[in-house]
Design a protein around this motif. Sequence first.
Motif, PDB file in Angstrom:
ATOM      1  N   TYR A 141      26.401  -5.117   1.811  1.00  0.00           N
ATOM      2  CA  TYR A 141      25.272  -4.314   1.331  1.00  0.00           C
ATOM      3  C   TYR A 141      24.194  -4.403   2.407  1.00  0.00           C
ATOM      4  N   PHE A 142      23.826  -3.262   3.003  1.00  0.00           N
ATOM      5  CA  PHE A 142      23.023  -3.296   4.226  1.00  0.00           C
ATOM      6  C   PHE A 142      21.900  -2.266   4.182  1.00  0.00           C
ATOM      7  N   TRP A 143      20.711  -2.704   4.667  1.00  0.00           N
ATOM      8  CA  TRP A 143      19.567  -1.803   4.853  1.00  0.00           C
ATOM      9  C   TRP A 143      19.030  -1.942   6.270  1.00  0.00           C
ATOM     10  N   LEU A 144      18.698  -0.813   6.868  1.00  0.00           N
ATOM     11  CA  LEU A 144      17.928  -0.774   8.101  1.00  0.00           C
ATOM     12  C   LEU A 144      16.492  -0.431   7.716  1.00  0.00           C
ATOM     13  N   GLU A 145      15.541  -1.275   8.112  1.00  0.00           N
ATOM     14  CA  GLU A 145      14.128  -1.035   7.809  1.00  0.00           C
ATOM     15  C   GLU A 145      13.405  -0.619   9.086  1.00  0.00           C
ATOM     16  N   LEU A 146      12.849   0.590   9.069  1.00  0.00           N
ATOM     17  CA  LEU A 146      12.180   1.148  10.242  1.00  0.00           C
ATOM     18  C   LEU A 146      10.676   1.221  10.022  1.00  0.00           C
ATOM     19  N   GLY A 147       9.920   0.581  10.906  1.00  0.00           N
ATOM     20  CA  GLY A 147       8.471   0.707  10.868  1.00  0.00           C
ATOM     21  C   GLY A 147       8.040   2.056  11.406  1.00  0.00           C
ATOM     22  N   LEU A 148       7.298   2.803  10.613  1.00  0.00           N
ATOM     23  CA  LEU A 148       6.760   4.101  11.042  1.00  0.00           C
ATOM     24  C   LEU A 148       5.245   4.089  10.928  1.00  0.00           C
ATOM     25  N   GLN A 149       4.733   3.827   9.740  1.00  0.00           N
ATOM     26  CA  GLN A 149       3.309   3.733   9.385  1.00  0.00           C
ATOM     27  C   GLN A 149       2.681   5.089   9.087  1.00  0.00           C
ATOM     28  N   SER A 150       2.950   6.114   9.897  1.00  0.00           N
ATOM     29  CA  SER A 150       2.355   7.435   9.682  1.00  0.00           C
ATOM     30  C   SER A 150       3.200   8.467  10.417  1.00  0.00           C
ATOM     31  N   VAL A 151       3.203   9.694   9.904  1.00  0.00           N
ATOM     32  CA  VAL A 151       3.922  10.771  10.602  1.00  0.00           C
ATOM     33  C   VAL A 151       3.036  11.461  11.636  1.00  0.00           C
ATOM     34  N   HIS A 152       1.772  11.038  11.742  1.00  0.00           N
ATOM     35  CA  HIS A 152       0.823  11.711  12.620  1.00  0.00           C
ATOM     36  C   HIS A 152       0.745  11.012  13.979  1.00  0.00           C
ATOM     37  N   ASP A 153       1.053  11.753  15.037  1.00  0.00           N
ATOM     38  CA  ASP A 153       1.071  11.160  16.375  1.00  0.00           C
ATOM     39  C   ASP A 153      -0.292  10.630  16.802  1.00  0.00           C
ATOM     40  N   ARG A 178      25.216   8.008  10.415  1.00  0.00           N
ATOM     41  CA  ARG A 178      26.204   6.921  10.384  1.00  0.00           C
ATOM     42  C   ARG A 178      26.339   6.326   8.988  1.00  0.00           C
ATOM     43  N   GLY A 179      25.658   6.901   8.024  1.00  0.00           N
ATOM     44  CA  GLY A 179      25.776   6.442   6.649  1.00  0.00           C
ATOM     45  C   GLY A 179      24.845   5.322   6.257  1.00  0.00           C
ATOM     46  N   LEU A 180      23.915   4.945   7.140  1.00  0.00           N
ATOM     47  CA  LEU A 180      23.048   3.804   6.871  1.00  0.00           C
ATOM     48  C   LEU A 180      21.988   4.121   5.819  1.00  0.00           C
ATOM     49  N   ARG A 181      21.707   3.129   4.974  1.00  0.00           N
ATOM     50  CA  ARG A 181      20.525   3.200   4.112  1.00  0.00           C
ATOM     51  C   ARG A 181      19.312   2.841   4.973  1.00  0.00           C
ATOM     52  N   VAL A 182      18.290   3.676   4.946  1.00  0.00           N
ATOM     53  CA  VAL A 182      17.088   3.423   5.744  1.00  0.00           C
ATOM     54  C   VAL A 182      15.884   3.298   4.828  1.00  0.00           C
ATOM     55  N   CYS A 183      15.158   2.200   4.990  1.00  0.00           N
ATOM     56  CA  CYS A 183      13.886   1.989   4.300  1.00  0.00           C
ATOM     57  C   CYS A 183      12.767   2.170   5.323  1.00  0.00           C
ATOM     58  N   VAL A 184      11.834   3.074   5.064  1.00  0.00           N
ATOM     59  CA  VAL A 184      10.760   3.403   5.993  1.00  0.00           C
ATOM     60  C   VAL A 184       9.476   2.714   5.546  1.00  0.00           C
ATOM     61  N   HIS A 185       8.781   2.092   6.513  1.00  0.00           N
ATOM     62  CA  HIS A 185       7.507   1.437   6.231  1.00  0.00           C
ATOM     63  C   HIS A 185       6.358   2.379   6.576  1.00  0.00           C
ATOM     64  N   VAL A 186       5.425   2.554   5.638  1.00  0.00           N
ATOM     65  CA  VAL A 186       4.230   3.355   5.895  1.00  0.00           C
ATOM     66  C   VAL A 186       3.006   2.554   5.443  1.00  0.00           C
ATOM     67  N   ILE A 187       1.849   2.935   5.959  1.00  0.00           N
ATOM     68  CA  ILE A 187       0.594   2.250   5.627  1.00  0.00           C
ATOM     69  C   ILE A 187      -0.422   3.268   5.121  1.00  0.00           C
ATOM     70  N   LEU A 188      -1.059   2.953   4.017  1.00  0.00           N
ATOM     71  CA  LEU A 188      -2.165   3.764   3.500  1.00  0.00           C
ATOM     72  C   LEU A 188      -3.493   3.127   3.902  1.00  0.00           C
TER      73      LEU A 188
END
Length: 306
Positions: A141-153, A178-188
């Motif tokens: 059972y696998f998750w890839l967690e990607l830090g993004l924070q905001s979609v605004h450049d 590739r079938g990966l579950r991805v959890c995205v990190h964002v900040i308010l």
Amino acid sequence: MTSKRYNLFSAHLKEVFGGRVHKISVDAGFGCPNRGGGRGRQGCLFCDPGGSGAVGIERALPVAAQIEAGKEVMRRKYKAGRFLAYFQPFSNTAAPPEQLRALYDEALGVADVVGLSVGTRPDCCPPQVLDLLAEYHLRSYFWLELGLQSVHDATLDYLRRGHDYRCFLRTYEQAVARGLRVCVHVILGLPGEDRTRMLATADEMARLKVAGIKIHLLHVLAGTPLGALYEQGEIAVLGQKDYVRLAADFIERLHPDTLIQRLTGDGPRHQLLAPLWSLNKWEVLNAIDAELERRGVRQGAKCTAP
């Protein structure tokens, strides 16, 4: 079954495994390519010198020993029986695949560890690493967690993230392919972002139908560039009521299938400059629940994605 008005990650884990599963944070000794090195970068404005999520980890121990220590704590506090090893501080894919494989295998080799969650940056996931992660998706059972924070450049540039949204999108799409579950990190509450811009991030996450998301509150830590700006009066932080309303707005716009893994952020007590109300984590979570109840809405109520 959960009474929450959003898609709670812990409820999903109970459904998958038939009982509670707890994450144990692991420090595998990685650094961050956004700090010095060949890229000559200074690091993100908000990041603690020890790495995000480093508090309480016995980083001097090998990975397996860190997990065993974490298991004892979780068993005492929650009577936990199964665990996810969470490679959390810094960029946990910034190494050759052979080195990563050894670390991930060490974690999976610990008794009662049923899966992995690997946190990293979108610019630290070359194709050969994504191929490796896809192997772990198939065998655990696998998750890839990607830090993004905001979609605004403009925000990413201000934060000194060292990548743009296009970089994130490219990595995200390659991971999903590739079938990966991805959890995205964002900040308010990021400097320069008003409600409209923050909710645009929610709408984009809905369009992508991200499998998971962590919604963090911007908190300011001593010893960070962001902390210095705060002490100089150059930035402000959200009040609790404003954050609760924003979090509820964000939840309304997410895709209803997205698993919410976090709804607030709380920095180390000894380092936290602001907002101090964030230390009352359960009070914040209960207030978000109450706001959704008051509105009579659930996750996805204002989702614009098909």
